[in-house]
Structures are given as structure tokens and as C-alpha cells.
Design an enzyme around this catalytic site. Structure first.
Site, PDB file in Angstrom:
ATOM      1  N   THR A 340      -2.307  -5.897 -11.922  1.00 32.99           N
ATOM      2  CA  THR A 340      -2.136  -5.446 -10.531  1.00 32.99           C
ATOM      3  C   THR A 340      -3.371  -5.736  -9.666  1.00 32.99           C
ATOM      4  OG1 THR A 340      -2.786  -3.252 -11.312  1.00 32.99           O
ATOM      5  CG2 THR A 340      -0.439  -3.649 -10.997  1.00 32.99           C
ATOM      6  N   ASP A 341      -3.197  -5.542  -8.345  1.00 36.19           N
ATOM      7  CA  ASP A 341      -4.275  -5.810  -7.371  1.00 36.19           C
ATOM      8  C   ASP A 341      -5.038  -4.533  -7.038  1.00 36.19           C
ATOM      9  OD1 ASP A 341      -3.165  -8.403  -7.123  1.00 36.19           O
ATOM     10  OD2 ASP A 341      -1.699  -7.625  -5.722  1.00 36.19           O
ATOM     11  N   SER A 366      -8.777  -0.917  -4.338  1.00 33.05           N
ATOM     12  CA  SER A 366      -7.778  -1.873  -3.859  1.00 33.05           C
ATOM     13  C   SER A 366      -8.468  -3.223  -3.792  1.00 33.05           C
ATOM     14  CB  SER A 366      -7.263  -1.480  -2.478  1.00 33.05           C
ATOM     15  OG  SER A 366      -6.461  -2.516  -1.967  1.00 33.05           O
ATOM     16  N   ARG A 367      -7.960  -4.191  -4.552  1.00 33.70           N
ATOM     17  CA  ARG A 367      -8.640  -5.495  -4.594  1.00 33.70           C
ATOM     18  C   ARG A 367      -8.324  -6.339  -3.368  1.00 33.70           C
ATOM     19  NH1 ARG A 367      -6.967  -5.107 -10.262  1.00 33.70           N
ATOM     20  NH2 ARG A 367      -8.701  -4.094 -11.314  1.00 33.70           N
ATOM     21  N   VAL A 368      -7.489  -5.805  -2.474  1.00 32.81           N
ATOM     22  CA  VAL A 368      -7.205  -6.504  -1.220  1.00 32.81           C
ATOM     23  C   VAL A 368      -8.141  -5.988  -0.130  1.00 32.81           C
ATOM     24  CG1 VAL A 368      -5.435  -6.864   0.553  1.00 32.81           C
ATOM     25  CG2 VAL A 368      -4.824  -6.996  -1.853  1.00 32.81           C
TER      26      VAL A 368
END
Length: 505
Positions: A340-341, A366-368
Site C-alpha cells: 500500500t501507499d 501517507s506516501r502520497v
């Protein structure tokens, strides 16, 4: 009147029919059940059977071929296995499992193969979709850049989710994982996002409770519920998330936006482990089969934001994984974290201390990042995560009873108010403009001299005050997604004016 029979006419008709007659022969493979039980069947025959092909058993029951061995096939049964006996004939269908998709499913509750279970009659849709679609490649995707608001202050400000993202919700049982997912669905009301809630291995009463909540708040109008409860056989629990993903892909591929929640993938993995061990596949770590990573990665890779040439639709996934005693380094949690991101980690200790949602700021990510936030939120929440992380460290340090200097005391005071601000009751998602206004007020120190138990009262009265006296502030944030310097001044003014009245009352 005399009826005359003309033999030459009859013979001419017979001759013509004989000339036109064609013998049609079809070869059909028919297998035989060797043994059946616990949701699986072993079949001999069917040498041309394909992987994942649908097989037809007596009584209209279908199965899905999983193991293709030299002399037999291992299949899982999608239905009641009580009617399948040794010696039964099995036929190939030549098709891979498909489920009905489209707008007709919205507002309905279906089982893992798309059949309605809500007692509201059949679903009228001609469209079918394979449960295992091809995932969009890198060229067909675009970066995640459009926010998907959850309505929860602590998530939208620090762990933002964007359309097309995959964000894991992880934590022990009874820490509010499903509550976050349901609040996110409720927050899509009046928007353009179709929601799909996939219940895997849950109690029927739990699923009924979620459905009641969605109906009560008017969210079933834009939601599909796919239910494979604990009382359903393991094969149905295994198939359910793929069926839900196929339904979501239909909206994504027609240029619309969908949100899918898998609740939860730990139970999905356990169902697959059960089927695999019964099919005598070799067990690996924690007795899970070797392809357990693959079944989750190919499911979650289907979430994507498509490029504009393909319509710009999106499918956002919120998988849920339940941990055992906070062990997020176990096999399934680490697998899903790596796919997951980012993850929203819920802590039992915070939950029982009354911090709800019980999101751990240190372990969640959150990698975004800011790409999934509107500019106004990015501006006000920039330091929020750091302030909270420092507060948690200082609180631990302060327990030793040493004297604290003024700066440290000020940080702890600010941290306590921030924690209080980020608390939010269940089923009460908040519009993004309200979130921005209260975080701005807290980060600028307007709550520092208030008693902690009055912070919630301050917040409750602040929103109507701003809407009445400074309506341009929420209006500009909502419409432009930005917080200009002029509006910042108005917000400072609003906080000062309201605080004077608040303190005196």
C-alpha cells in the site's frame, strides 16, 4: 370434399429435408467428483480445464478450478457443498468467474458472486466483468493528486488520502478501523464517489449494523455492499474482494470515481489459507501458502487513477488489516504495508484513553503526502504532525517528574489542545473548510490559555460564529481550495472576536 394425397409432393419434401440435414457432433468433457467436503472438491477427468475456470456441479452449483494436477483437479465450491457427492458429474463451462457490474448494483447488498441478498428482487444489468481484470499499466495511470476527503481532521490534515491511492487501516480489534471506513463513506454524500464496502468474514450482525448506519445517514444511495460473512464458506470469503474490485473497476473505467473498502484482508488471508491447506498446497510462514503476497498485491494494484485519455476515473482502496496484540510485524500486516501507499495505524492505548479516532501519529504515514491535500490544508497543517510528535515525546519525558522550562511547558500545553481538537465523534465527518479553520486557530495559539475541557465547547460554537459573522472565509476555502493572506487575517480576527465573547461567557 375429398382430400387427395400426392405421394410425389411428400417424397420431394422428405428428400429436401434429408439433403439439408446435418449431423452436429460436439465433444464435451465430463469429470467425476472423487471427494468433496469443507468447501473443496477433487475431480478426475477434465484434462483441458483452465486455471480459475468455472465448473458446473449438479443442482446449478458452481466451483472454481484452483489446482491443475496430472491426474486430478482441485476446485473450490462457490455454494452449498452439502449437495455434492462422490461420483457426481462435473462439466466445464469454458468461462472464468464473472460478476454483474454497473449502476444497477448501487444501493444493493450482494453476495461474493454478485447475487442479491437484500430481498429486493433481481438486479437488472446485462454487464458482466471478470473478477480478475488486468491492472492498468504505468502509462495508463497518472499520479495521485486529487484529495479524497475522509471528513476526519486527524487523517485529512496529517495522513491525506488521494483518489487512486491505497491506504491501509491497521490496528487491533475494536480500535475503530471500520468506524474510519464508514465515516469516509458518509463523507462522500453529495459528492461524485461511488462506495463499495466488502465485508469479509465478519459476523452477520456486524454487517447488518454497518448497513443500518449507511441507511440511516442516507449513504446507501451511493454504496454497494458485498457481503461474505463468517457463516459463508471460505471460497466465498476468498472471492468477495475480487468481485468488489470488479464492480469498482466498472466505475473507474467509465471515467467516474469509486472508493472500495476491504474489511478485512486478515480474514481474507485466513480463508485462502484454509482452502489452500485443504487442497494440500505446501504451507509456508504462519502456515500461509507461498502465493499469499500475490493474492493481495494483484487485488490492491487494481486501485488506480487513470490518465485523462482513458477518462480520468479512479478507484481508491482502503484495505483493513486486524493485528493481534499490536503485532504489525506479523506476516500479513507487513505484506499489506509493503503493497500500500501508506497506513493509518490505530493504537488500543489511545482508544482506551479517549483519543478517538485513535490514530498514532508516529506510526501512520501517507506516501502520497501533500499531493493529496488542497493548498489551504497544506498551509495550515504543515507543522501539525511535528508538533504532535514532539508533544508525545515530551509527555513521556515529563513523566520522570523533572522540572520543565517554559518552552517545554508551552509545547505540552499546545499539544494537549491539538489532541483535543483532533478528537471527533463517530458518524460525524466534517467539511474540509471547518477542519482548516479550527486547525488554524489551534496552531496559532488561540486555545493555549483555555482549559482543556473547554476546547470542545469553543470548537462547537466557533463554526456557527464564523458562518454568521465571516461567511466569506469558509466560502473562499470551499470554492478556491486556498487560504489567501487576506482570509488568514479574517480568521485571526474571527478567532479574537469569538474568544472575547467565549471567555466572558
Amino acid at each position: 370434399m375429398e382430400l387427395k394425397i400426392k405421394p410425389e409432393e411428400i417424397s420431394a419434401i422428405l428428400k429436401r429435408h434429408i439433403e439439408q440435414y446435418q449431423v452436429k457432433t460436439e465433444a464435451e468433457e465430463i469429470g467425476e467428483v472423487i471427494e468433496a467436503g469443507d468447501g473443496i472438491a477433487r475431480i478426475k477427468g477434465l484434462p483441458s480445464c483452465m486455471a480459475s475456470e468455472m465448473l458446473e456441479f449438479p443442482g446449478g452449483i458452481y466451483g472454481m478450478a484452483l489446482n491443475l494436477e496430472e491426474d486430478q483437479i482441485g476446485a473450490m465450491i462457490l455454494g452449498d457443498i452439502a449437495h455434492i457427492e462422490q461420483g457426481n458429474q462435473v462439466r466445464r463451462t469454458g468461462k472464468v468467474l464473472s460478476v454483474p457490474v454497473g449502476d444497477a448494483l448501487v444501493g444493493r447488498i450482494v453476495n461474493a458472486v454478485g447475487q442479491p441478498i437484500d430481498g429486493r428482487g433481481p438486479i437488472h444489468t446485462e454487464k458482466l466483468r471478470l473478477i480478475e481484470g488486468t491492472t492498468p499499466n504505468v502509462v495508463e495511470r497518472q499520479p495521485v493528486k486529487e484529495p479524497l476527503q475522509t471528513g476526519l481532521k486527524c487523517i485529512d490534515s496529517m495522513i491525506p488520502i488521494g483518489r487512486g491511492q491505497r491506504e491501509l487501516i491497521i490496528g487491533d480489534r475494536q480500535t475503530g478501523k471500520t468506524a474510519i471506513a464508514v465515516d469516509t463513506i458518509l463523507n462522500q454524500k453529495g459528492g461524485n464517489v461511488i462506495c463499495i464496502y466488502v465485508a469479509i468474514g465478519q459476523k452477520q450482525s456486524t454487517v447488518a449494523s454497518v448497513v443500518n448506519t449507511l441507511q440511516e445517514y442516507g449513504a446507501m444511495e451511493y454504496t454497494i455492499v458485498v457481503s461474505a460473512t463468517a457463516s459463508d464458506p471460505a471460497p466465498m470469503q476468498y472471492v468477495a474482494p475480487y468481485a468488489g474490485a470488479a464492480m469498482g473497476e466498472e466505475f473507474r473505467d467509465t471515467g467516474r470515481h469509486a472508493l472500495i473498502i476491504y474489511d478485512d484482508l486478515w480474514k481474507h488471508a485466513v480463508a485462502y489459507r484454509q482452502v489452500s491447506l485443504l487442497l494440500r498446497r505446501p504451507p509456508g510462514r504462519e502456515a500461509f501458502p507461498g502465493d499469499i503476497f500475490n493474492i493481495h498485491s494483484r487485488l490492491l494494484e487494481r486501485a488506480a487513477k487513470l490518465n485523462d485519455e482513458l477518462g480520468g476515473g479512479s478507484l481508491t482502496a482502503l484495505p483493513i488489516v486486524e493485528t493481534q496484540a499490536g503485532d504489525y510485524s506479523a506476516y500479513i500486516p507487513t505484506n499489506v504495508i509493503s503493497i500500500t501507499d501508506g497506513q493509518i495505524y490505530l493504537e488500543g492505548d489511545l482508544f482506551y484513553a479517549g483519543v478517538r479516532p485513535a490514530v498514532s501519529v508516529g506510526l501512520s504515514v501517507s506516501r502520497v503526502g501533500g499531493n493529496a491535500q488542497i493548498k489551504a490544508m497544506k498551509k495550515v497543517a504543515g507543522m501539525l504532525r511535528l508538533d504532535l510528535a514532539q508533544y508525545r515525546e515530551l509527555v513521556t519525558f515529563a513523566k520522570f517528574g523533572s522540572e520543565l522550562d517554559k518552552a517545554t511547558q508551552a509545547q505540552i500545553t499546545r499539544g494537549e489542545r491539538l489532541v483535543e481538537i483532533l478528537k471527533q465523534p463517530q458518524y460525524n465527518p466534517m467539511p474540509v473548510e471547518n477542519q482548516i479553520m479550527i486547525i488554524f486557530v489551534a496552531e496559532n495559539g488561540y486555545l493555549d490559555d483555555l482549559p482543556v475541557d473547554r476546547v470542545k465547547d469553543f470548537e462547537a460554537g466557533f463554526y456557527p460564529f464564523v458562518r454568521e459573522k465571516f461567511p466569506q472565509i469558509p466560502k473562499e476555502i470551499r470554492e478556491t481550495k486556498q487560504l489567501s493572506d487576506e482570509m488568514s487575517k479574517f480568521l485571526h480576527q474571527a478567532a479574537q472576536d469569538y474568544k472575547k465573547n467565549f471567555v466572558t461567557t
